[in-house]
Structure formats: C-alpha cells, structure tokens
Design an enzyme around this catalytic site. Structure first.
Site, short mmCIF file in Angstrom:
data_model
loop_
_atom_site.label_atom_id
_atom_site.label_comp_id
_atom_site.label_asym_id
_atom_site.label_seq_id
_atom_site.Cartn_x
_atom_site.Cartn_y
_atom_site.Cartn_z
N GLU A 142 0.85 -1.20 0.00
CA GLU A 142 0.00 0.00 0.00
C GLU A 142 0.88 1.25 0.00
O GLU A 142 2.10 1.15 0.20
CB GLU A 142 -0.91 -0.02 1.23
CG GLU A 142 -1.86 -1.21 1.27
CD GLU A 142 -2.73 -1.23 2.54
OE1 GLU A 142 -2.61 -0.31 3.37
OE2 GLU A 142 -3.51 -2.20 2.68
N GLU A 166 9.56 -9.36 -2.74
CA GLU A 166 9.59 -10.62 -1.98
C GLU A 166 10.41 -10.45 -0.71
O GLU A 166 10.99 -11.41 -0.20
CB GLU A 166 10.17 -11.76 -2.83
CG GLU A 166 9.35 -12.12 -4.05
CD GLU A 166 8.16 -13.01 -3.72
OE1 GLU A 166 8.09 -13.53 -2.58
OE2 GLU A 166 7.31 -13.18 -4.60
#
Length: 382
Positions: free
Chosen positions: A126, A364
């Site tokens: 976000e 990741e």
C-alpha cells in the site's frame, strides 16, 4: 508430485529452446512496446508454464520445489518480464488457495490459474505499507454475508491484465498487526475495483504494475480464503519460502545470461591487438561472476531439496534470496564493465538487465528484511 527424470529433462530442454528461440529474440520488441505479445502468452499457456506448481488434480504440472527451480534456471535467462507474467499464478496467487482455500475456491480458481485463462495478481503493498506488511490498512468491513473493501494498493504486479486479485485487507480494525488481516479473492470487474495507469519503472518493461483502488467494493464472505477471517497474513507467510526460492533461482538464471553475454563479448572485442578475454583483469571479473553464480545455484538447489523433504527452510530461503539477489547485481555491474562503453548502450542486453535485476533486491522482502529473518532464525536455534 515429482516427475520421472526423463520427463523432467524433456520439460527443461523444451523451456530452454523456447527461451532461446522465442523469448530472447523478442526482448527488444517487449522493451519497446512494454508488453508481451499475445502469441507469446499463448505459447506460454500451451507449455503449461502458468501451472508449474499447481497440483495435477487441478490442471497444473504439480512440480516439486527442486523441479520448479530447475525450470526457473532455464526460464530466467530471458527478460524477467516473462517470468513475472506467470509468477503470481505459480506463487502466492495459487499457493494460498492450495494450502488454505476451501474446496469450492480450489475448484473455481485453480484450473483457470493453471491454464493461464486467468492471470493472478497479489495485492499487499500500500502507499504506506511496504516492508511492514502486517500494517495493512485497506479495510474490509463486514456487512451481513458480505465484506466492503475500501483503500488503495500500490505497485501491484500484473494488475492491468489480472483476472483475479488476492487482496490482503484488515477485517478487524481493533486488532493490530497480522491477526486482523484476511485474504480475499476478488475477480477483476467487481464493482468498486479500479486499476490505475501502468507505472513507469526503472526496468522490467513488459512487467505491468499499477495501483489498485477499492471504493465500496463488495465481495461475498465466501471470497475469504479458507472461509475464515483473520488468517490472511498467516496464509501468505506459509508460501513465502517457496516464493523466495523461486526468485533466488531466477536471479541465478539472470546472472547466467549476463555471464554468457560477457564471455561472448570478451572473446570478440579486441584491444591492443588481442581479445579482451586475454587480459587478466577481465578474466578476474569473469571468474568472480562464475564463482558467485555457482555458489547461488548450489544454495538454491540445496534449500529446494530440503523443502521437498519436509524440512523447515525459512532461514535457508532467506539466505538464498539475500545472496542471489545481491549476487546478480554484482554480476550485472561487472557485465557492464566488461562491455565498456558498449555496456551503457541500449543495443546490448547487459544494459537492460543491469536495470532489470535491481528490483530483485526489493520485492519478496528487501535484502534488509532477509537479514532480519536470518538473524531471527539463528537466534531461535541458540
């Protein structure tokens, strides 16, 4: 389900030919158009690349971790955008459903993800949430037998072309951290879900990312993965080891391509009356890159075998992700140096890969997050 040796060898050889004959030649077009041609996507579907890790019972190939990394070693020699297209379908977009999904969710989505009919997209990051993934703020307010989603996700891979979004949202605002987060399966086209313009990035053109906005986006309670709220973050954590090993393998593959390009250029380029490959300082850079590549591939294969044997590999997978993503950056830097001025020109693949591989140290889990995980796991052992 592990493949027999002959079948696996045939699959790896097929992917290698596909990379050499179809993907590498089309890289300049993808770079120019910022899109993978539809015919290439169709061929990737036909090869079963969208379902590498999805069980055979749901239409995939059901590869083990050790088998998957071998395919990644072959596929990752081409531009990272090709791997990125299939990444969510084989990673978090399917594995969460496989591990924790209801039987209905598995039946509805896994065959379509495995075939590539549906492109998956994982929406976690976000505007104010990155490494602190447990701080998800996008809200999912329960209303009767539905949830209403509001908020924005950022840098979401495959968002402009996705058919299914796995969305991490906070279902219980009274609970701070991971326990208040749930995972939702939200089909593209759901009212209230909109996708922003594709991001302009440093590299990895052909990999489309964008903001995803939710404005009173209503989904049924059955959209919660596993049907139980509050377990979304835990579900995501269960599949991180596999994802990090996969990315580490892709980093090794990119390093292999960079080394091949460097070696070929060093043999052809002449200075002072001889190929630059004859100069010891060039040889030193080639040797350092080859040594690091060998170390990376050995780490990945070892960790993959341990995972298939049922061992916990959180520490090992983070070690692989940290080392291999940093390693490919060093290999890319040496590749540009070996090419000299030509390495700074867009006519040579090393210029593009130099930009492309920088992202591997960020997603990741950043290199710094991997360091924290490794240290945390070490401290548990003492």
């Amino acid at each position: 389900m592990a493949l027999d040796t002959e079948t696996l060898t045939h699959l790896i050889d097929t992917v290698r030919r596909f990379v050499d004959e179809r993907l590498i030649p089309i890289e300049p077009r993808v770079e120019e158009e910022n899109a993978i041609p539809p015919e290439i996507v169709r061929e990737m579907r036909d090869l079963g690349l969208f379902g590498l890790s999805i069980p055979e019972a749901h239409g995939g190939l059901g590869l083990s971790m050790a088998e998957e990394v071998e395919i990644a070693f072959a596929l990752g020699r081409a531009s990272p955008c090709f791997r990125s297209l299939i990444g969510t379908n084989n990673g978090i977009g399917s594995q969460g459903i496989i591990i924790d999904g209801t039987s209905e969710q598995k039946t509805e989505w896994l065959p379509r993800l495995a075939s590539g009919e549906v492109i998956g997209s994982f929406a976690l990051t976000e505007p104010d949430v990155g490494s602190d993934a447990a701080a998800v703020a996008l809200s999912a307010r329960p209303e009767g037998d539905s949830y209403v989603l509001n908020g924005t996700k950022r840098y979401i891979t495959n968002a402009p072309i996705a058919g299914l979004f796995t969305v991490m949202a906070r279902t219980d605002p009274s609970v701070r951290g991971a326990k208040g987060v749930s995972a939702f399966l939200v089909p593209a086209g759901t009212p209230g879900l909109t996708v922003g313009k594709p991001d302009r990035k440093m590299g990895q053109r052909g990999t489309l990312t964008a903001d995803v906005m939710f404005d009173d986006c209503r989904v049924p309670a059955s959209a919660v993965i596993g049907g139980v709220a509050g377990r979304g973050f835990a579900t995501a954590m269960k599949v991180l080891d596999r994802g990090r090993l996969h990315i580490a393998a892709i980093c090794c593959a990119a390093a292999s391509r960079l080394l091949d390009e460097s070696l070929a250029y060093a043999r052809e380029r002449k200075q002072f009356g001889q190929p630059i490959a004859e100069f010891q300082l060039i040889q030193a850079m080639l040797a350092e890159s080859r040594t690091e590549l060998y170390a990376g591939t050995s780490m990945v294969r070892d960790a993959a075998r341990k995972r298939d044997a049922g061992q916990a590999v959180t520490l090992e997978s983070s070690c692989c992700k940290l080392f291999c993503s940093e390693m490919v950056g060093r290999v890319a830097d040496r590749a540009v140096q070996i090419h000299g001025g030509a390495g700074y020109m867009a006519d040579y693949p090393v210029e593009r890969f130099y930009r492309d591989v920088r992202l591997f140290r960020l997603y990741e889990g950043t290199s710094q997050i991997q360091q924290l995980i490794i240290a945390r796991e070490m401290l548990k052992e003492t």
